[in-house]
Every structure is written in C-alpha cells, then in structure tokens.
Design an enzyme around this catalytic site. Structure first.
Site, PDB file in Angstrom:
ATOM      1  N   ASN A  14     104.472  -9.261 -27.598  1.00  0.00           N
ATOM      2  CA  ASN A  14     103.167  -8.823 -27.121  1.00  0.00           C
ATOM      3  C   ASN A  14     102.021  -9.709 -27.600  1.00  0.00           C
ATOM      4  O   ASN A  14     100.960  -9.730 -26.996  1.00  0.00           O
ATOM      5  CB  ASN A  14     102.897  -7.369 -27.529  1.00  0.00           C
ATOM      6  CG  ASN A  14     103.246  -7.082 -28.963  1.00  0.00           C
ATOM      7  OD1 ASN A  14     104.376  -7.317 -29.397  1.00  0.00           O
ATOM      8  ND2 ASN A  14     102.292  -6.612 -29.726  1.00  0.00           N
ATOM      9  N   HIS A  40     101.491   1.841 -18.510  1.00  0.00           N
ATOM     10  CA  HIS A  40     100.117   1.313 -18.546  1.00  0.00           C
ATOM     11  C   HIS A  40     100.047  -0.201 -18.711  1.00  0.00           C
ATOM     12  O   HIS A  40      98.981  -0.795 -18.616  1.00  0.00           O
ATOM     13  CB  HIS A  40      99.282   2.024 -19.608  1.00  0.00           C
ATOM     14  CG  HIS A  40      99.549   1.653 -21.032  1.00  0.00           C
ATOM     15  ND1 HIS A  40      98.723   0.817 -21.735  1.00  0.00           N
ATOM     16  CD2 HIS A  40     100.531   2.000 -21.894  1.00  0.00           C
ATOM     17  CE1 HIS A  40      99.174   0.688 -22.978  1.00  0.00           C
ATOM     18  NE2 HIS A  40     100.277   1.403 -23.096  1.00  0.00           N
ATOM     19  N   THR A  88     107.970  20.110 -20.257  1.00  0.00           N
ATOM     20  CA  THR A  88     107.629  20.083 -18.830  1.00  0.00           C
ATOM     21  C   THR A  88     107.264  18.670 -18.408  1.00  0.00           C
ATOM     22  O   THR A  88     106.490  17.987 -19.086  1.00  0.00           O
ATOM     23  CB  THR A  88     106.441  21.045 -18.567  1.00  0.00           C
ATOM     24  OG1 THR A  88     106.856  22.341 -18.986  1.00  0.00           O
ATOM     25  CG2 THR A  88     106.036  21.061 -17.112  1.00  0.00           C
ATOM     26  N   CYS A  90      94.438  -5.307 -36.758  1.00  0.00           N
ATOM     27  CA  CYS A  90      95.606  -4.465 -36.978  1.00  0.00           C
ATOM     28  C   CYS A  90      95.193  -3.056 -36.604  1.00  0.00           C
ATOM     29  O   CYS A  90      94.033  -2.692 -36.742  1.00  0.00           O
ATOM     30  CB  CYS A  90      95.969  -4.592 -38.445  1.00  0.00           C
ATOM     31  SG  CYS A  90      97.046  -3.339 -39.041  1.00  0.00           S
TER      32      CYS A  90
HETATM   33  N1  PLP Z   1     106.224  -2.362 -27.430  1.00  0.00           N
HETATM   34  C1  PLP Z   1     105.459  -3.411 -27.109  1.00  0.00           C
HETATM   35  C2  PLP Z   1     106.053  -4.782 -27.094  1.00  0.00           C
HETATM   36  C3  PLP Z   1     104.120  -3.223 -26.791  1.00  0.00           C
HETATM   37  O1  PLP Z   1     103.349  -4.269 -26.473  1.00  0.00           O
HETATM   38  C4  PLP Z   1     103.588  -1.911 -26.806  1.00  0.00           C
HETATM   39  C5  PLP Z   1     102.154  -1.657 -26.533  1.00  0.00           C
HETATM   40  O2  PLP Z   1     101.299  -2.427 -26.908  1.00  0.00           O
HETATM   41  C6  PLP Z   1     104.441  -0.847 -27.134  1.00  0.00           C
HETATM   42  C7  PLP Z   1     105.765  -1.119 -27.441  1.00  0.00           C
HETATM   43  C8  PLP Z   1     103.952   0.564 -27.170  1.00  0.00           C
HETATM   44  O3  PLP Z   1     103.746   1.080 -25.876  1.00  0.00           O
HETATM   45  P1  PLP Z   1     102.831   2.373 -25.666  1.00  0.00           P
HETATM   46  O4  PLP Z   1     101.421   1.919 -25.753  1.00  0.00           O
HETATM   47  O5  PLP Z   1     103.187   2.878 -24.300  1.00  0.00           O
HETATM   48  O6  PLP Z   1     103.201   3.353 -26.715  1.00  0.00           O
END
Ligand code: PLP
Length: 391
Positions: A153, A203, A239, A327
């Site tokens: 990410n 999202h 649900t 962070c």
């Molecule tokens: N894993 C990765 C690589 C992500 O980039 C993210 C969100 O930034 C997540 C997990 C977590 O996803 P969520 O925001 O739907 O909890």
C-alpha cells in the site's frame, strides 16, 4: 488556494462511482428487507447479496460459495489469519509473513504470537520484494500458513504471488494474500496463484467503505469470525449489509471490466510524473520497484525535508497526498515499510506517496509539476542539513 482539491491519495480510499451509488440506493429505502427473512422483500435482498457474490467470484475466477462478505479489508485479514491459525493448531503453530504487510496483518500476527503462535517475518530487498525461495526456506514441518500481500500500500511493489502459491501448494501450507491494493489494478485469478485465502475491500476500488470480502478456497479449515446467526453460511454472523455488499459487487464488476484501460491511463500518469520529478528536482529517490509496482503508485523520498511539511504545503495548494511517515496512531514514527527497504530514518521522513485514480488527468500533473519543485525548494531553504550539503 485552488478551488477544487486534486486528489492523489487513491490508495487511502476512492470516491464511490455514481453507478455504484445507483445500484446501492434502493437497498436503503424501498428494498430494506432483511436478507435472512422469508417474505418477498427479504428474498429480494438475499437475491441481491447472492448476485454480488457472483460478481466477486467472476472477478476472482473463484466459485461463488468461496466468497464471504466482511465488514472491511482489515476484518478479512484478521479472519483469514486467526481463522486458519485456530482451526489448524493441531497441525502446527508456525506462520510466515513479511516485514512490510499492512498493520491489519502485522498486528494480527503479533496478537497470535501472544497466544503462543510462532511467526517468521521475512525481510524484503531494497525494492520491497520478497524472493519466493525465502518462503520455501522458511517453511517448517509446523508451518500452517503463509501470508504475503499482493501489492504494498505504500510503495506499490507487486510480489511474486504466483511463485509463492506454487511453493505453498507443493508444501501443503495454506496461502493467504492481502489483495486490498491489488484489486482493480492487477488481474487476479485465484486458481492461477493457488491462493487459499484472499482479502479485498470495496472502498479501494470505487465502492463503499466498511465492506470487504474474504475468498476462502473450498476445503480450507477456518474457524468462524463472529458467532451468532447463520449468515454467510454460519462463518460470519450478523445481518448482511445489503447495500454495501451490492455496492462492492457492482464496483468489482466495473473494475474488472475496465482494468486494461484504467491501468494504461494510470501508467501513463505515473511514468510521466516519475520522469519529470526525477528530472527537475535534485536529491529525490523513487521508493519501490521501477516496474513491478501498482500502475497508479509513486513513492518518493525528498532528502532534507519533512514529509509532513510537504503534505501541508501541498494541501494549502489544493493537492491531497500522503506521506510514508504518518502513522495511524498519530505518532511521527517513520513507516515500517520504508525502514524495511533500508531507508535511513531521516530519508524515510521525507517521503511522499502519490496514488493516481480515475478522476486524475494530465492537467493535474501539469499543476503538480508547477508547484512541487518550488515547495521542495522552499522547505530545503529552511533545512540546516541542506545548507551544509550545498555550502
Ligand atoms: N490491507 C491493505 C494492503 C490496505 O491498504 C488496507 C487499507 O489501507 C487494508 C488492508 C485495510 O482495509 P480496510 O480499510 O477496508 O480495513
């Protein structure tokens, strides 16, 4: 101040597409039935949830019954790792992951360590890549699970997931991949990569927040995530979030359909920006791999400046971006990902992540290139270290 914000933070989240909102809307109002109810408005919701399951399975090339809806990507990661760990404790208590996973994976593994599980955190090279042979060497007789993210990410590095999947299959170890950043950007076929579990989150691909999914290969031993009713075949009670699930289904269908043109567009913006920034601004490095990275991801480190100050100045000029040092706890610790690829603390602090998406255009990059060199120059003028270097 510009009037509209130019949004370069699509890895953080994306705007829900109008077609997705349109598909979701009826399920807040006239189609409000509980998907578990037997009367017709309940059955209508159930049908919509099952259609969304088909849309997800079509995008991942899985079977519909292998898709389970969750409340987020984080939940899918937690469930995959804890669920496999608890259900397979009789086989072993060793898990393998990497140093650069999202905290949804790292903190889950940390929690399991406190419960007595053993975790190996594989190091990455300077591009953020792991070598699949490292996985082979780390597998022990008591290993039950390997969890390696599809794409990072922060720095966008795409891992050799198919090679890792071949090894875990050969060794008879479950394989989970956090594909939250990869969906919509990388063509995924769960059979080709031999994944047993795969997490995703709506999202990140123009669907709603607070809904995700976990692919669980048929036959994978996994405990239920939440206990209660019989929803999601008893694996994830509560649900169904019908509107959210419908939105996820529609968003993944659109993402899968448009993946080639979307990728080409993002690649063009990415390559142009990388080349221009490296050309026009001194003391900059690109973090992550030059080619093996998500098409819309750029992560730079600018020496002699603080990423936070850079973000604030960009924000004042109407650009929303992200830094590698922010962070979630609000502390200014440098990113674990940037430290893992070997950046010194002070350079990790000067990082900027730009992640492009559907609404970005070349004129957004024109504007970025108009203001970024000046902002970087101004911040460096205030840096005593920069002055020493250039005296
Ligand atoms: N894993 C990765 C690589 C992500 O980039 C993210 C969100 O930034 C997540 C997990 C977590 O996803 P969520 O925001 O739907 O909890």
């Amino acid at each position: 101040m510009t009037e509209k914000t130019i949004y370069f933070d699509h890895a953080a989240t994306t705007a829900v597409k109008p077609e997705v909102i349109e598909a979701m809307m009826p399920f807040f109002g006239e189609k409000y039935g509980n998907a578990s109810s037997v009367y017709s408005i309940g059955r209508e919701s159930k049908k919509a949830v099952e259609e969304a399951r088909d849309q997800v399975s079509l995008a991942l090339k899985s079977q519909s019954k292998e898709i389970f809806f969750t409340g987020s990507g984080t939940e899918a990661d937690n469930w995959a790792i804890k669920g496999v760990a608890y259900a397979n404790r009789d086989k072993g208590n060793h898990i393998i992951t990497t140093n650069i996973e999202h905290h949804a994976v790292l903190h889950t593994c940390g929690f399991l360590e406190k419960e007595g599980f053993k975790v190996t955190y594989l190091p990455v090279d300077k591009y953020g890549l792991i070598d699949s042979e490292q996985v082979r060497e780390a597998i022990r007789p008591d290993t039950i699970l390997v969890s390696v993210m599809y794409a990072n990410n922060e720095i966008g590095t795409i891992q050799p997931i198919a090679e890792i999947g071949r090894i875990t299959k050969e060794k008879g170890v479950f394989f989970h991949t956090d594909a939250v950043q990869a969906i919509g950007n990388v063509k995924i076929d769960v059979e080709n990569i031999n994944a047993d579990l795969l997490s995703l989150s709506a999202h990140k691909f123009y669907g709603p927040k607070g809904v995700g999914a976990l692919y669980v290969r048929r036959g994978t031993k996994i405990t239920s995530f939440i206990h209660g009713g019989a929803q999601e075949r008893g694996r994830r009670a509560s649900t169904e979030n019908t509107a959210g699930i419908v939105g996820l289904g529609k968003a993944i269908e659109i993402a899968a359909r448009n993946i080639d043109s979307y990728n080409n567009k993002l690649l063009e913006l990415r390559e142009r920006t990388i080349n221009e920034v490296l050309d026009k601004i001194p003391y900059v490095r690109l973090n992550g791999h030059r080619q093996k990275r998500l098409p819309g991801n750029i992560n730079f480190s600018f020496e002699f400046i603080e990423g936070e100050s850079l973000l604030l100045m960009l924000d004042m000029k109407g650009i929303a971006a992200s830094s590698g040092s922010a962070c979630t706890s609000g502390s200014l610790d440098p990113s674990h990902v940037l430290l893992s690829i070997g950046l010194p603390h002070e350079i990790a602090h000067g990082s900027l992540r730009l992640t492009f998406g559907a609404e970005n255009t070349h004129s957004d990059i024109d504007y970025l290139m108009e203001i970024l060199p000046g902002i970087v120059g101004k911040l460096r003028e205030m840096s005593p270290l920069y002055e020493t270097e250039n005296r």
